[in-house]
Scaffold this active site. Sequence first.
Site, mmCIF file in Angstrom:
data_model
loop_
_atom_site.group_PDB
_atom_site.id
_atom_site.type_symbol
_atom_site.label_atom_id
_atom_site.label_comp_id
_atom_site.label_asym_id
_atom_site.label_seq_id
_atom_site.Cartn_x
_atom_site.Cartn_y
_atom_site.Cartn_z
ATOM 1 N N VAL A 64 0.807 -1.221 0.000
ATOM 2 C CA VAL A 64 0.000 0.000 0.000
ATOM 3 C C VAL A 64 0.840 1.271 0.000
ATOM 4 O O VAL A 64 0.315 2.366 0.186
ATOM 5 C CB VAL A 64 -1.002 0.010 1.174
ATOM 6 C CG1 VAL A 64 -2.074 -1.049 0.966
ATOM 7 C CG2 VAL A 64 -0.304 -0.178 2.508
ATOM 8 N N TYR A 157 11.122 6.787 12.667
ATOM 9 C CA TYR A 157 9.786 6.249 12.906
ATOM 10 C C TYR A 157 8.903 7.282 13.603
ATOM 11 O O TYR A 157 7.766 7.538 13.187
ATOM 12 C CB TYR A 157 9.912 4.984 13.765
ATOM 13 C CG TYR A 157 8.610 4.417 14.260
ATOM 14 C CD1 TYR A 157 7.806 3.647 13.429
ATOM 15 C CD2 TYR A 157 8.194 4.623 15.582
ATOM 16 C CE1 TYR A 157 6.611 3.106 13.893
ATOM 17 C CE2 TYR A 157 7.004 4.080 16.049
ATOM 18 C CZ TYR A 157 6.223 3.326 15.207
ATOM 19 O OH TYR A 157 5.045 2.803 15.666
ATOM 20 N N ALA A 159 9.165 10.488 13.661
ATOM 21 C CA ALA A 159 8.857 11.619 12.781
ATOM 22 C C ALA A 159 7.673 11.309 11.874
ATOM 23 O O ALA A 159 6.784 12.152 11.676
ATOM 24 C CB ALA A 159 10.086 11.971 11.945
ATOM 25 N N GLU A 240 -9.390 13.746 16.512
ATOM 26 C CA GLU A 240 -8.914 13.240 17.797
ATOM 27 C C GLU A 240 -7.830 12.201 17.577
ATOM 28 O O GLU A 240 -7.981 11.307 16.747
ATOM 29 C CB GLU A 240 -10.071 12.619 18.581
ATOM 30 C CG GLU A 240 -9.699 12.047 19.924
ATOM 31 C CD GLU A 240 -9.304 13.107 20.926
ATOM 32 O OE1 GLU A 240 -8.507 12.799 21.824
ATOM 33 O OE2 GLU A 240 -9.801 14.250 20.804
#
Length: 250
Positions: A64, A157, A159, A240
């Site tokens: 993906v 990771y 970031a 949220e």
Amino acid sequence: MSFQDKVVLVTGGASGIGGATTRAFAKAGAKVAFTYATSRDEADAIVQEFAAEGVKGLALQADVTRPEAVTEVFARVERDLGPVDILFANAGGLLKRSRCVDTSLELWQQAIAINLTSTFLCCQAALRSMEPRRSGAIVTMSSLAAFDGGGFGAAHYAATKGAVATFTRSLAKEVGPLGIRVNGVAPGLIGTRFHDTFNTPEGRAAAVEKTPLRREGTPQDVADAVLYLASDHASYLAGEIMQINGGVGF
């Protein structure tokens, strides 16, 4: 919570948090599609469970991070199950720990691809279907690392997970007026293969000691939160980022 006849897509949905969420949506009545990269045995196990329980589902092996693969995934889901009502953009991970000074540009770009680009591409594809219908829910996968910087050697990771959180809030503002809600989850220490690979028993024990609830989380803890955010019970929540970490940082 019922998701009867809703079409759900979970990326990275064969194992860990993704696997727990795939199963949870199916138990709640949804028609569930999920992608996986390499976990064929785990994907086959879920498909067999679905068949035994009479659940309509679909397992798709896909990268993906590639636009053409994402396009094909959404086309297959729509053809076999219907247009996607709910997306859990879960795919991602930490390839390896590396101090910033030692991190190659290739590793940096790979981290962006698997965590941020995959989220962007899947959200974009979902919105192309959701916007004309003026309905839908998206949940993204951030991390505690987005808020505390992550563990040693995980700046790349952290970031990308911080970027996912910001992207989630921005997207929520963009598509909220169209009747589409976008929220995210940010797990802390969850007992999955991730921490089996990238943590130590001592490190995990120390983290538990600092956690007010004094335990690791489980994939089901996160799955429950994802289902809540995707449900009508969260109809007034948008942008949220739900932190699921046993009270760390509070």
